[in-house]
Design an enzyme around this catalytic site. Structure first.
Site, mmCIF file in Angstrom:
data_model
loop_
_atom_site.group_PDB
_atom_site.id
_atom_site.type_symbol
_atom_site.label_atom_id
_atom_site.label_comp_id
_atom_site.label_asym_id
_atom_site.label_seq_id
_atom_site.Cartn_x
_atom_site.Cartn_y
_atom_site.Cartn_z
ATOM 1 N N ASN A 29 1.726 -0.766 12.730
ATOM 2 C CA ASN A 29 1.007 -2.031 12.564
ATOM 3 C C ASN A 29 1.845 -3.172 13.123
ATOM 4 O OD1 ASN A 29 2.724 -3.162 10.325
ATOM 5 N ND2 ASN A 29 2.026 -1.283 9.354
ATOM 6 N N ASP A 56 -0.965 3.105 5.033
ATOM 7 C CA ASP A 56 -1.647 3.714 3.894
ATOM 8 C C ASP A 56 -1.858 5.209 4.104
ATOM 9 O OD1 ASP A 56 -1.960 1.440 2.259
ATOM 10 O OD2 ASP A 56 -3.502 0.696 3.635
ATOM 11 N N PRO A 91 2.355 7.965 -0.122
ATOM 12 C CA PRO A 91 2.661 7.515 -1.485
ATOM 13 C C PRO A 91 2.773 5.994 -1.517
ATOM 14 C CG PRO A 91 4.611 8.454 -0.433
ATOM 15 C CD PRO A 91 3.472 8.691 0.500
ATOM 16 N N ASP A 92 2.363 5.385 -2.621
ATOM 17 C CA ASP A 92 2.538 3.934 -2.776
ATOM 18 C C ASP A 92 3.929 3.711 -3.366
ATOM 19 O OD1 ASP A 92 2.569 1.238 -3.732
ATOM 20 O OD2 ASP A 92 0.385 1.227 -3.536
ATOM 21 N N PHE A 137 4.264 -7.828 -1.931
ATOM 22 C CA PHE A 137 3.697 -8.738 -0.931
ATOM 23 C C PHE A 137 2.269 -8.278 -0.666
ATOM 24 C CE2 PHE A 137 6.422 -11.844 1.344
ATOM 25 C CZ PHE A 137 7.522 -11.772 0.492
ATOM 26 N N LYS A 148 -4.359 -6.845 -6.884
ATOM 27 C CA LYS A 148 -3.297 -5.922 -6.467
ATOM 28 C C LYS A 148 -2.127 -5.959 -7.447
ATOM 29 C CE LYS A 148 -3.402 -5.378 -2.110
ATOM 30 N NZ LYS A 148 -3.318 -5.696 -0.674
ATOM 31 N N LYS A 195 -1.008 -2.682 -9.515
ATOM 32 C CA LYS A 195 0.315 -2.067 -9.320
ATOM 33 C C LYS A 195 1.284 -2.420 -10.445
ATOM 34 C CE LYS A 195 -0.206 -1.894 -4.300
ATOM 35 N NZ LYS A 195 0.400 -1.368 -3.086
#
Ligand code: C5P
Length: 402
Positions: A215, A284, A313-314, A331, A345, A349
């Site tokens: 990205n 992602d 994985p996050d 962020f 978010k 999280k």
């Protein structure tokens, strides 16, 4: 916006003999531009390489060259000059000057002033510059060790081309590097004793040996956050995706490519840090399989390959869900409904603090605008360069850690 830690500081800049003196002209310009005042003093050796006229013009103050200078009413330049300074910087520091400082000699204005200063109010920073053999000599190494033991900070030297034509250790830092080290040295130490883990940059998820999914994240915001945390006295570990950015001074860096590598690097470190700031734009999804060979177009065969993807994985959510998590800062890069999406978010999280920004107006740019959201509400940090914003973010963070 001026948030340089050098703003309003008074630097006593002592130049001794060395060809690297020309770099100090540039350093003086940088310091003055950052809002510092610079009082230059020069030994006789220093004046062989660059003139007091040059240094007076750049610092906008008369230069002192002589311990018997009759200008001060009390005729004690060595006392007056060190009493008003926030620090004394000896640059370039010749082998002879280093020997004199290590021995506590007082036979010229520079060594006399260094000896006469109040050591806790006016710290000494020394920037060596000399030929590699002079630097490597046991006498110089002994003197440097003595200076450190006496509380001085030694900046550099580095290895490289030398004016004498040789290559090796002893080359003085560049003006900008000295300038940045001074900023780190003078910054308020709101995070002293804290360990801060930062992720930054994009990840790269390979499809085959030549292609991959990535990205537009440049890593600039995360590197600025790491720099600001180090300036604030934290011990900083930076886990960076593929970016071409210099490691900020004093920061420990671990380079990774993929989200899984970032996950593996972060997880064991997370519990060893009091703060985790996840600025990385982690992919992602990744291709389910990475092909060993480049995918080839087959002559005469229409259509394109289907790339099957699997979720990554996050990293942040995993760290935040640990039994004893560090203070987690996320962020959120959004393209619309900034506050709404970012808050959702944050809750999902389970983060104490999230920093929202508009993706399209930050990726790759040198400036940004941030919206901080926590349990107490929102705080806007208006558009500014990323380092200024990072410093403000670190100041906000340290308030919350108190
Ligand atoms: O869900 P989203 O990717 O928008 O969340 C952004 C935040 O989560 C950032 O702080 C980012 O660094 C972190 N993140 C992560 N691991 C992922 C995805 C996002 O740590 N796989």
């Amino acid at each position: 916006m001026t948030t340089s830690p050098l703003h309003g500081k008074h630097i006593l800049l002592a130049m001794t003999g060395g060809i690297a003196g020309y770099k100090i002209a540039e350093l003086t310009r940088l310091l003055v531009k950052a809002g510092a005042t610079v009082q230059v003093m020069m030994t006789e050796g220093a004046q062989q390489f660059i003139t007091p006229v040059t240094m007076q013009a750049l610092s906008n103050r008369p230069v002192y060259t002589d311990q018997w200078d009759a200008r001060p009413d009390n005729n004690m330049a060595h006392i007056n000059l060190s009493r008003e300074a926030d620090l004394m910087l000896v640059a370039p520091a010749s082998a002879d000057a280093i020997a004199a400082l290590a021995q506590g000699r007082a036979d010229d204005l520079v060594s006399l002033t260094a000896l006469a200063r109040r050591i806790h109010d006016c710290p000494l920073l020394v920037v060596p510059a000399m030929n590699r053999e002079m630097w490597a000599h046991p006498a110089t190494q002994r003197n440097i060790a003595q200076l450190r033991a006496d509380g001085a900070t030694v900046l550099g030297p580095v290895s490289g081309d030398q004016a004498c034509g040789e290559i090796g250790d002893g080359r003085m830092l560049e003006a900008l590097e000295i300038f940045e080290e001074l900023g780190v040295f003078l910054a308020p130490k709101a995070l002293a004793g804290k360990r801060v883990l930062v992720t930054a940059g994009p990840t790269f998820e390979p499809i085959d040996p030549v292609r991959g999914i990535t990205n537009h994240s440049s890593g600039k915001m995360g590197f600025a956050v790491a720099r600001a945390a180090a300036e604030a006295g934290a011990e900083v570990t930076l886990v960076a995706g593929p970016v071409h950015l210099d490691t900020p001074p004093g920061v420990k860096r671990i380079d990774v490519q993929t989200a899984q590598q970032m996950f593996k690097a972060v997880l064991p470190l997370a519990t060893q840090h009091e703060v985790f700031i996840a600025t990385a734009a982690v992919a992602d999804w990744r291709p389910t399989t990475t092909h060993d060979q480049k995918l080839k177009k087959v002559e005469g065969q229409a259509g394109a390959p289907t790339i099957e993807m699997v979720e990554n994985p996050d990293i942040l959510a995993t760290v935040a869900a640990l039994a004893r998590p560090p203070y987690c800062v996320g962020f959120a890069a959004e393209s619309e409904k900034l506050a709404e999406h970012a808050e959702a978010k944050r809750l999902r999280k389970k983060l104490p603090l999230i920093v929202a920004n508009l993706g399209p107006s930050t990726f790759g740019r040198d400036d940004n605008a941030l919206l901080l959201i926590d349990d107490q509400g929102q705080r806007e940090l208006p558009r500014a360069d990323k380092l200024s914003l990072a410093r403000e973010l670190i100041a906000e963070l340290s308030k919350r850690l108190r």
